[in-house]
Design an enzyme around this catalytic site. Structure first.
Site, PDB file in Angstrom:
ATOM      1  N   GLU A 234      -0.720  -9.223  -0.048  1.00 18.89           N
ATOM      2  CA  GLU A 234      -2.063  -9.528   0.366  1.00 18.89           C
ATOM      3  C   GLU A 234      -2.869  -9.553  -1.083  1.00 18.89           C
ATOM      4  OE1 GLU A 234      -2.090  -6.048   2.939  1.00 18.89           O
ATOM      5  OE2 GLU A 234      -2.444  -7.298   4.443  1.00 18.89           O
TER       6      GLU A 234
ATOM      7  N   ALA B 257       0.885  -1.249   0.072  1.00 13.38           N
ATOM      8  CA  ALA B 257      -0.049   0.268   0.166  1.00 13.38           C
ATOM      9  C   ALA B 257       0.934   1.446   0.030  1.00 13.38           C
ATOM     10  CB  ALA B 257      -0.916   0.011   1.121  1.00 13.38           C
TER      11      ALA B 257
ATOM     12  N   GLU C 261       4.544  -4.717   7.595  1.00 11.50           N
ATOM     13  CA  GLU C 261       3.713  -3.898   8.578  1.00 11.50           C
ATOM     14  C   GLU C 261       4.284  -3.600   9.778  1.00 11.50           C
ATOM     15  OE1 GLU C 261       2.491  -6.167   6.663  1.00 11.50           O
ATOM     16  OE2 GLU C 261       1.038  -5.327   5.023  1.00 11.50           O
TER      17      GLU C 261
ATOM     18  N   GLY D 283       0.639  -4.858   1.025  1.00 10.14           N
ATOM     19  CA  GLY D 283      -0.583  -4.910   0.234  1.00 10.14           C
ATOM     20  C   GLY D 283      -0.212  -5.872  -1.193  1.00 10.14           C
TER      21      GLY D 283
END
Ligand code: CO8
Length: 263
Positions: free
Chosen positions: A111, A63, A131, A108
Site C-alpha cells: 500500500e 503494518a 489481509e 501496508g
C-alpha cells in the site's frame, strides 16, 4: 528518529524505512517518523524522493501485526487513518516519490508503494495484500489504489485470494515499471530521480498535480485542470529558458533546463 533515515544526494532525497528486526513493518512510531520526515524535506533543494527499505530482504512487510492484534473497532479505524494520512501526504507530496521496492511489499508495504508516483523493484520483491488471511481488509488504501493501478478484476483477485505475487508478475500486471537485480535497484532509482530533477521543477510538479487531480474528476474537468497548470508554466523562468535554449539551438542547454526556481 529510530526507524527512518534520510540522506540527500544532490537534488534527490532518499528516505529509508529502517526497522530490520520486524522486516521494516509499519508500527505507529514508524508512521509518525515517516510523516515528520516528509514534513522536513526542503522543497527548495529537493526535486525528487526515493523511498526504500533497509536491508536486502524486505521493503515493508506490512503494518505491524503485533500492534494491530489487540485493537478495538475505534482503534482500528484510528490506526487506518494514521496510515492513510501519511500515505496521502506521500501521494500528494509536491515532488515525485519513487518507491524502490527491495523485497517484501506485503499489506501496508504494498500500500505504501502504491501511494508513490512510480514503483520499481528488485528481482526478489514479493507483493501482496494478505489481509483477508488475517481477518481484516486492506486498511491503508489497498482496496482503492490497487484497483486504480491495475484493473478492478485483478485487484479483486489479489485481495480476495490473499495470494502474493513475485516481481515478474507485478511487472506483467503493471504494478511496477521495471525489475532490477537487487544491487542495481537503488542506483536505478537514484538515476531516475536525478533524471527527473534535471527537468524544470515547476513543470514536473504541475505534471504530478495534473495527473493526480485529473484522475479524480471527469475528463472535461480534468482538461481544465491541465489547462490551468499548463498556463501557470508560462510565468516561470524555466519556460523562458527552456524554450529560449531550444530556439537558440543551444544543444548543450537544450536538453537540460537548469535554472532552479520554486514557488
Ligand atoms: N508485523 C510485525 N512483525 C513482523 C511483520 C509484520 N507485518 N512481518 C514480519 N515481522 C517480524 C516477525 O514477527 C519476525 O520477528 P521475530 O524475529 O521477532 O520473530 C521478523 O519480522 C522476521 O520475520 P519472519 O521470521 O517471519 O521472516 P520470514 O523470512 O520467515 O518470513 C514474511 C517473511 C513472509 C514476510 C513473514 O514475516 C510474514 O508473513 N510477515 C507478515 C506479512 C503480512 O501479513 N503483512 C501484512 C500485515 S497486515 C497489513 O499490513 C494491513 C495494513 C492495513 C492496516 C490497517 C489497520 C486498520
Amino acid at each position: 528518529m529510530d526507524f527512518i533515515t534520510y540522506e540527500q544526494d544532490g537534488f534527490v532525497g532518499i528516505v529509508t524505512i529502517n526497522r530490520p528486526q520486524a522486516l521494516n513493518a509499519l508500527n505507529s512510531q514508524v508512521l509518525e517518523e515517516l510523516s515528520s520526515t516528509f514534513d522536513a524535506i526542503d522543497l527548495e533543494t529537493t526535486r525528487a524522493v526515493v523511498l526504500t527499505g533497509a536491508g536486502e530482504k524486505s521493503f515493508v512487510a506490512g503494518a505491524d501485526i503485533g500492534e494491530m492484534s489487540t485493537l478495538t473497532k475505534a482503534e482500528g479505524e484510528a490506526f487506518g487513518k494514521k496510515g492513510n494520512d501519511v500515505f496521502r501526504k506521500i501521494e500528494t507530496f509536491p515532488i515525485p516519490v519513487i518507491a524502490a521496492v527491495n523485497g517484501f511489499a506485503l499489506g501496508g508495504g504494498c500500500e505504501i508503494s502504491m501511494s508513490c508516483d512510480i514503483r520499481i523493484c528488485s528481482e526478489n520483491a514479493v507483493f501482496g495484500q494478505p489481509e483477508v488471511g488475517l481477518g481484516i481488509t486492506p486498511g491503508f488504501g489497498g482496496t482503492q489504489r490497487l484497483s486504480r493501478l491495475v484493473s478492478p478484476g485483478m485487484a479483486k483477485q489479489l485481495i480476495y485470494t490473499a495470494r502474493n505475487i513475485k516481481a515478474d508478475e507485478a511487472f506483467r500486471i503493471g504494478l511496477v515499471n521495471a525489475v532490477y537485480p537487487l544491487e542495481e535497484l537503488l542506483p536505478a532509482a537514484k538515476k531516475m530521480a536525478a533524471g527527473i530533477a534535471a527537468n524544470a521543477p515547476i513543470a514536473v510538479r504541475n505534471c504530478k498535480k495534473a495527473i493526480n487531480e485529473g484522475l479524480q474528476v471527469d475528463i472535461d474537468q480534468a482538461i481544465v485542470i491541465e489547462e490551468k497548470l499548463f498556463g501557470d508554466c508560462f510565468e516561470t523562468e524555466d519556460q523562458k529558458a527552456g524554450m529560449g535554449n531550444f530556439l537558440e539551438k543551444d544543444k548543450e542547454k537544450k536538453l537540460k533546463v537548469v535554472p532552479f526556481q520554486n514557488k
